[in-house]
Motif scaffolding. Structure first.
Motif, PDB file in Angstrom:
ATOM      1  N   VAL A 200       0.655  -1.118  -0.132  1.00  9.96           N
ATOM      2  CA  VAL A 200       0.000   0.045   0.104  1.00  9.96           C
ATOM      3  C   VAL A 200       0.953   1.313  -0.004  1.00  9.96           C
ATOM      4  O   VAL A 200       1.873   1.403   0.901  1.00  9.96           O
ATOM      5  N   CYS A 201       0.767   2.075  -1.024  1.00  6.30           N
ATOM      6  CA  CYS A 201       1.442   3.540  -1.060  1.00  6.30           C
ATOM      7  C   CYS A 201       0.623   4.635  -1.359  1.00  6.30           C
ATOM      8  O   CYS A 201      -0.738   4.341  -1.601  1.00  6.30           O
ATOM      9  N   ALA A 202       1.047   5.563  -1.316  1.00  5.39           N
ATOM     10  CA  ALA A 202       0.446   6.820  -1.777  1.00  5.39           C
ATOM     11  C   ALA A 202       1.236   7.865  -2.676  1.00  5.39           C
ATOM     12  O   ALA A 202       2.308   7.592  -2.722  1.00  5.39           O
ATOM     13  N   PHE A 203       0.620   8.469  -3.393  1.00  6.89           N
ATOM     14  CA  PHE A 203       1.272   9.358  -4.361  1.00  6.89           C
ATOM     15  C   PHE A 203       0.314  10.691  -4.566  1.00  6.89           C
ATOM     16  O   PHE A 203      -0.774  10.944  -4.512  1.00  6.89           O
ATOM     17  N   GLU A 296      -1.409   7.671   8.032  1.00  3.37           N
ATOM     18  CA  GLU A 296      -2.759   7.220   8.849  1.00  3.37           C
ATOM     19  C   GLU A 296      -3.493   6.229   7.780  1.00  3.37           C
ATOM     20  O   GLU A 296      -4.263   5.453   8.156  1.00  3.37           O
ATOM     21  N   LEU A 297      -3.304   6.487   6.339  1.00  6.75           N
ATOM     22  CA  LEU A 297      -3.848   5.466   5.575  1.00  6.75           C
ATOM     23  C   LEU A 297      -3.378   4.095   5.614  1.00  6.75           C
ATOM     24  O   LEU A 297      -3.969   3.384   4.684  1.00  6.75           O
ATOM     25  N   GLY A 298      -2.419   4.094   6.079  1.00  7.25           N
ATOM     26  CA  GLY A 298      -1.869   2.792   6.140  1.00  7.25           C
ATOM     27  C   GLY A 298      -0.603   2.617   5.034  1.00  7.25           C
ATOM     28  O   GLY A 298      -0.105   1.260   4.985  1.00  7.25           O
ATOM     29  N   CYS A 299       0.025   3.567   4.540  1.00  2.39           N
ATOM     30  CA  CYS A 299       0.894   3.475   3.715  1.00  2.39           C
ATOM     31  C   CYS A 299       2.380   3.353   4.255  1.00  2.39           C
ATOM     32  O   CYS A 299       2.530   3.890   5.161  1.00  2.39           O
ATOM     33  N   THR A 300       3.109   2.767   3.454  1.00  4.96           N
ATOM     34  CA  THR A 300       4.517   2.764   3.746  1.00  4.96           C
ATOM     35  C   THR A 300       5.272   3.705   3.052  1.00  4.96           C
ATOM     36  O   THR A 300       6.452   4.173   3.331  1.00  4.96           O
ATOM     37  N   VAL A 301       4.917   4.232   2.007  1.00  2.52           N
ATOM     38  CA  VAL A 301       5.687   5.319   0.788  1.00  2.52           C
ATOM     39  C   VAL A 301       4.755   6.301   0.310  1.00  2.52           C
ATOM     40  O   VAL A 301       3.450   5.726   0.005  1.00  2.52           O
ATOM     41  N   LEU A 302       5.160   7.428   0.180  1.00  3.58           N
ATOM     42  CA  LEU A 302       4.517   8.417  -0.401  1.00  3.58           C
ATOM     43  C   LEU A 302       5.436   8.929  -1.355  1.00  3.58           C
ATOM     44  O   LEU A 302       6.620   9.716  -1.142  1.00  3.58           O
ATOM     45  N   GLY A 303       4.946   8.977  -2.784  1.00  4.22           N
ATOM     46  CA  GLY A 303       5.654   9.623  -3.810  1.00  4.22           C
ATOM     47  C   GLY A 303       5.300  10.857  -4.054  1.00  4.22           C
ATOM     48  O   GLY A 303       4.139  11.535  -3.934  1.00  4.22           O
ATOM     49  N   PRO A 323       9.394  11.304   9.575  1.00  6.48           N
ATOM     50  CA  PRO A 323      10.179  10.045   9.542  1.00  6.48           C
ATOM     51  C   PRO A 323       9.554   8.605   9.549  1.00  6.48           C
ATOM     52  O   PRO A 323      10.178   7.682   9.215  1.00  6.48           O
ATOM     53  N   GLU A 324       8.494   8.808  10.011  1.00  2.91           N
ATOM     54  CA  GLU A 324       7.346   7.464  10.194  1.00  2.91           C
ATOM     55  C   GLU A 324       7.128   6.886   8.862  1.00  2.91           C
ATOM     56  O   GLU A 324       6.574   5.731   8.688  1.00  2.91           O
ATOM     57  N   ILE A 325       7.173   7.570   7.675  1.00  6.84           N
ATOM     58  CA  ILE A 325       6.823   6.964   6.365  1.00  6.84           C
ATOM     59  C   ILE A 325       7.934   7.558   5.231  1.00  6.84           C
ATOM     60  O   ILE A 325       8.703   8.271   5.568  1.00  6.84           O
TER      61      ILE A 325
END
Length: 544
Positions: A200-203, A296-303, A323-325
């Protein structure tokens, strides 16, 4: 009483887990049940129910009106608890069981049976029809407020009922937005959380134009107001600058060759390109907020996509703040896709009768990492190379370094360094990779028959350039993820295609190789090669 986070304390005590991270959508009922177990959930729900019930009963001396006022105070406390009780922890529960307790208490205080049954019946019908728990909760509080308005109670009690509805609408605003966009999770759907079978990731995205802003139902209602001139674009921009980042899109159906699923949330702070570039501090603040939301959405990475990729020293300040993500600007795989695509472009170009050793090539944006990487790759192949950038001093230093490297190999083309874009008029082959919010290459800059590889996002090439005779414009940095990707937003990269920086985010989430992420201006060659190799292994294909 409302401020006492009884459910939070109970879950943390019994499950020994942090409730805020138990669900990608705060502490949803079904997700909490699966993640934490029956006992903690029953205790927490019961305590919240009793909180609402007892608060209403405390107003018994003032009748139904007093119970309504107490209900508003308790619900307000639940949504925004006093810091002394939470030790600085941010709690964002929506208080569904508190609302049920309030409804039960008001029923005991004299609320007619029909006014009690109507909200509950509507909630059950809404849940059965849509599977949205959030809609069921809104039905409870919405029909309760409407029922009170129809009763013969004091005006201030009716205002209290409207206040209860207003608080619920504000807390549920993100759920309402997701329901409008069709991305709100439904009862029974798999948990959108990282696991062995799911990444699960976010962009982070932004609208390129106002028309993009109107894609989402949250802002679509502004379009007729802007079209009629009732709301000016400037006023709309001031409004959107106040809005926190929100999840307004989702990419599904991405499945790697080894069978894993990749879920990607699209997070937007609705700033236009010129708003991002003209106010870097505001842009960095929005990116930091987006990173916290992604966590908060459970993602490990944000691009960080498009113009977000250069915000906060190309993501460095965002990573330091959250630093948590993991944060990436996607530069490594973007460079990798360019590197992979150029041999094919060169080969096709040669097949049209062009002699490369006699060809004049130009690279626009040569001050940048990606564009200068292109220059290094094509320089040994062409007869003349024109490097165009904005910073002449840096450009000359880079060109000198390139010359020295080529001299050792005995492959030095004629080289021109300039800040004048019109110099590309003589080029047969043009590569462009700038971060400019507007087009930089116009028809007057191009000669008929030229080939242009446009890596810019937004595009560096004006649409009118395609009308020139024999001119071919090739979009760059476009990748097709494995599987059958679907989404609710038009990202402007074609069907089932994404930009390379988004693909890098997905690959990082799938592989967990966070030491390879792209941060700052430096892009290591070994990281570029890593993403090229892993992308191919996972099933990502460069679109050429």
């Amino acid at each position: 009483m409302g401020s006492l986070p009884l459910g939070y304390w109970a879950i943390r005590r019994l499950s020994r887990q942090e409730p805020r991270w138990a669900s990608a959508y705060n502490l949803g009922l079904e997700n909490a049940l699966k993640q934490l177990g029956v006992a903690p959930l029953l205790l927490a729900s019961s305590l919240d129910f009793l909180k609402g019930l007892i608060a209403v009963l405390l107003g018994g001396g003032w009748g139904l009106e007093g119970g309504l006022v107490m209900a508003v105070l308790a619900y307000l406390g639940h949504l925004y608890p006093l810091p002394v009780f939470t030790s600085g922890t941010t709690l964002r529960g929506r208080g569904g069981f508190v609302l049920l307790g309030i409804l039960a208490g008001l029923s005991l205080m004299g609320l007619p049976y029909w006014a009690t049954l109507l909200p509950l019946t509507a909630a059950l019908i809404a849940l059965a029809a849509t599977g949205w728990m959030s809609l069921a909760g809104l039905c409870v509080v919405g029909l309760l407020a409407l029922s009170v308005l129809g009763l013969g109670v004091a005006s201030w009690a009716k205002l209290a009922a409207l206040g209860l509805l207003g608080l619920a609408l504000w807390r549920y605003k993100e759920n309402i937005g997701r329901m409008l966009e069709g991305t709100e999770p439904r009862l029974g759907q798999p948990l959108p959380l990282p696991s062995e079978k799911q990444a699960v990731c976010a962009f982070m995205i932004h609208p390129l134009t106002l028309e993009d802003l109107f894609q989402t139902p949250r802002f679509r209602w502004f379009k007729p107001l802007v079209d009629r001139g009732w709301v000016s674009p400037k006023l709309l921009e001031r409004f959107t600058a106040l809005i926190r980042p929100m999840k307004n899109g989702e990419l599904r159906g991405i499945r790697t060759t080894d069978g894993r699923e990749i879920r990607c949330y699209l997070i937007s702070a609705p700033l236009l390109p010129h708003q991002i570039t003209s106010n870097p501090e505001l842009a960095t603040q929005k990116a930091v907020q987006a990173a916290r939301l992604a966590k908060e959405l459970g993602c490990t990475v944000l691009g960080l996509g498009a113009f977000w990729s250069v915000v906060g020293e190309k993501g460095k300040r965002v990573q330091e703040a959250v630093p948590e993500i993991e944060i990436t600007n996607g530069g490594a795989y973007t460079a990798g896709t360019v590197k992979a695509a150029i041999p094919g472009i060169i080969a096709h170009f040669s097949q049209t009768g062009h002699e490369l050793s006699q060809t004049t090539a130009a690279v626009v944006g040569a001050n940048g990492v990606v564009a200068f990487g292109i220059a290094r790759q094509i320089a040994p192949l062409v007869g003349k190379l024109i490097l165009v950038g904005r910073n002449m001093e840096r450009l000359e230093k880079s060109a000198d370094s390139l010359r020295k490297n080529l001299e050792r190999k005995g492959q030095v083309p004629e080289m021109v360094v300039t800040t004048d874009i019109s110099a590309i008029k003589e080029a047969d082959l043009i590569f462009s990779a700038t971060s400019d919010p507007q087009a930089v290459i116009f028809p007057e800059h191009i000669k008929p028959g030229a080939w242009i590889y446009d890596e810019g996002v937004p595009p560096d090439v004006h649409p009118d350039v395609k009308k020139l005779p024999g001119v071919r414009v090739i979009p760059g940095g476009v990748v097709r993820p494995p599987g059958a990707m679907t989404g609710n937003l038009n990202l402007h990269f074609g069907q089932e295609a994404v930009p390379a920086c988004l693909a890098e985010t997905m690959i990082l989430a799938a592989e967990g190789a966070f030491e390879r992420k792209s941060l700052g201006g430096e892009t290591k060659s070994e990281n570029i090669q890593f993403f090229v190799e892993r992308a191919e292994a996972l099933g990502f294909k460069v679109v050429d």
